[in-house]
Design a protein around this motif. Structure first.
Motif, short mmCIF file in Angstrom:
data_model
loop_
_atom_site.label_atom_id
_atom_site.label_comp_id
_atom_site.label_asym_id
_atom_site.label_seq_id
_atom_site.Cartn_x
_atom_site.Cartn_y
_atom_site.Cartn_z
N ASN A 19 1.86 9.17 29.09
CA ASN A 19 2.28 8.22 30.13
C ASN A 19 2.49 8.86 31.50
O ASN A 19 3.24 8.35 32.31
N ASP A 20 1.80 9.97 31.76
CA ASP A 20 1.91 10.63 33.07
C ASP A 20 0.52 10.74 33.68
O ASP A 20 -0.21 11.69 33.40
N PRO A 21 0.12 9.76 34.52
CA PRO A 21 -1.22 9.80 35.09
C PRO A 21 -1.50 11.02 35.95
O PRO A 21 -2.63 11.41 36.14
N LYS A 22 -0.45 11.67 36.46
CA LYS A 22 -0.65 12.87 37.26
C LYS A 22 -1.11 14.06 36.42
O LYS A 22 -1.62 15.03 36.94
N SER A 23 -0.90 13.96 35.11
CA SER A 23 -1.30 15.07 34.23
C SER A 23 -2.70 14.89 33.65
O SER A 23 -3.10 15.62 32.76
N VAL A 24 -3.46 13.93 34.18
CA VAL A 24 -4.81 13.68 33.68
C VAL A 24 -5.74 14.79 34.15
O VAL A 24 -5.74 15.17 35.33
N GLU A 25 -6.51 15.31 33.23
CA GLU A 25 -7.53 16.30 33.56
C GLU A 25 -8.89 15.73 33.19
O GLU A 25 -9.04 15.11 32.15
N VAL A 26 -9.85 15.93 34.07
CA VAL A 26 -11.21 15.45 33.84
C VAL A 26 -12.13 16.65 33.77
O VAL A 26 -12.12 17.49 34.67
#
Length: 167
Positions: A19-26
């Protein structure tokens, strides 16, 4: 898709913290042999579902920054437009109206598409999102699958063994 000249850049996107969109890695996972640049192309995003939109927003931000490959640092360019498809419109549960407004305002896209696996996607769509949203109605497909199953048809191949575009 029977599109001979389509280029493919498959990405793996994942949240490192729930639930932390800032921790998304692509990360770029696979690239077709005919990809030299995404500049001026139409980009298609597909996801199984959209809840808050945070992961999708992060992926689009990554694309807008030039689709940089983490391993090599190579930039693949910025597309001219995009289409966003999500199969299941969870859209934040009870707060679906505010989530719909957020994705409409925050995701630069020409079109959204989804399936009607949640009733509010056709009953209570944010009014501006309607102008960019295509909803695939699945009742006929599900009915066909149920009847075919009852008749003993092989459902593992019924909708997958297409050899031509017409099929």
């Amino acid at each position: 898709l029977f599109l001979e000249n389509a280029i493919r850049l498959y990405c793996k996107k994942a949240r490192q913290v729930k639930n932390d969109p800032k921790s998304v890695e692509v990360e770029i996972e696979e690239i077709s042999g005919n990809l030299d640049s995404l500049d001026g192309k139409i980009e298609i995003y597909a996801d199984d579902g959209l809840d808050t939109g945070g992961t999708m927003l992060k992926a689009v931000e990554w694309s807008n920054n030039g689709n940089i490959c983490a391993g090599t640092g190579k930039k693949y360019g910025t597309p001219k437009s995009r289409l966003v498809h999500f199969t299941h419109p969870w859209l934040g549960g009870e707060s679906y109206q505010s989530i719909q407004e957020k994705i409409f305002k925050s995701l630069p896209t020409d079109e959204f598409s989804t399936a009607n696996t949640r009733p509010y996607v056709t009953d209570a769509v944010y009014y501006r999102l309607k102008s960019k949203l295509t909803v695939f109605k699945l009742a006929d497909l599900w009915a066909d699958a149920i009847i075919a199953n009852e008749l003993g048809h092989d459902l593992t191949t019924r909708y997958t063994d297409f050899e031509t575009e017409k099929q």
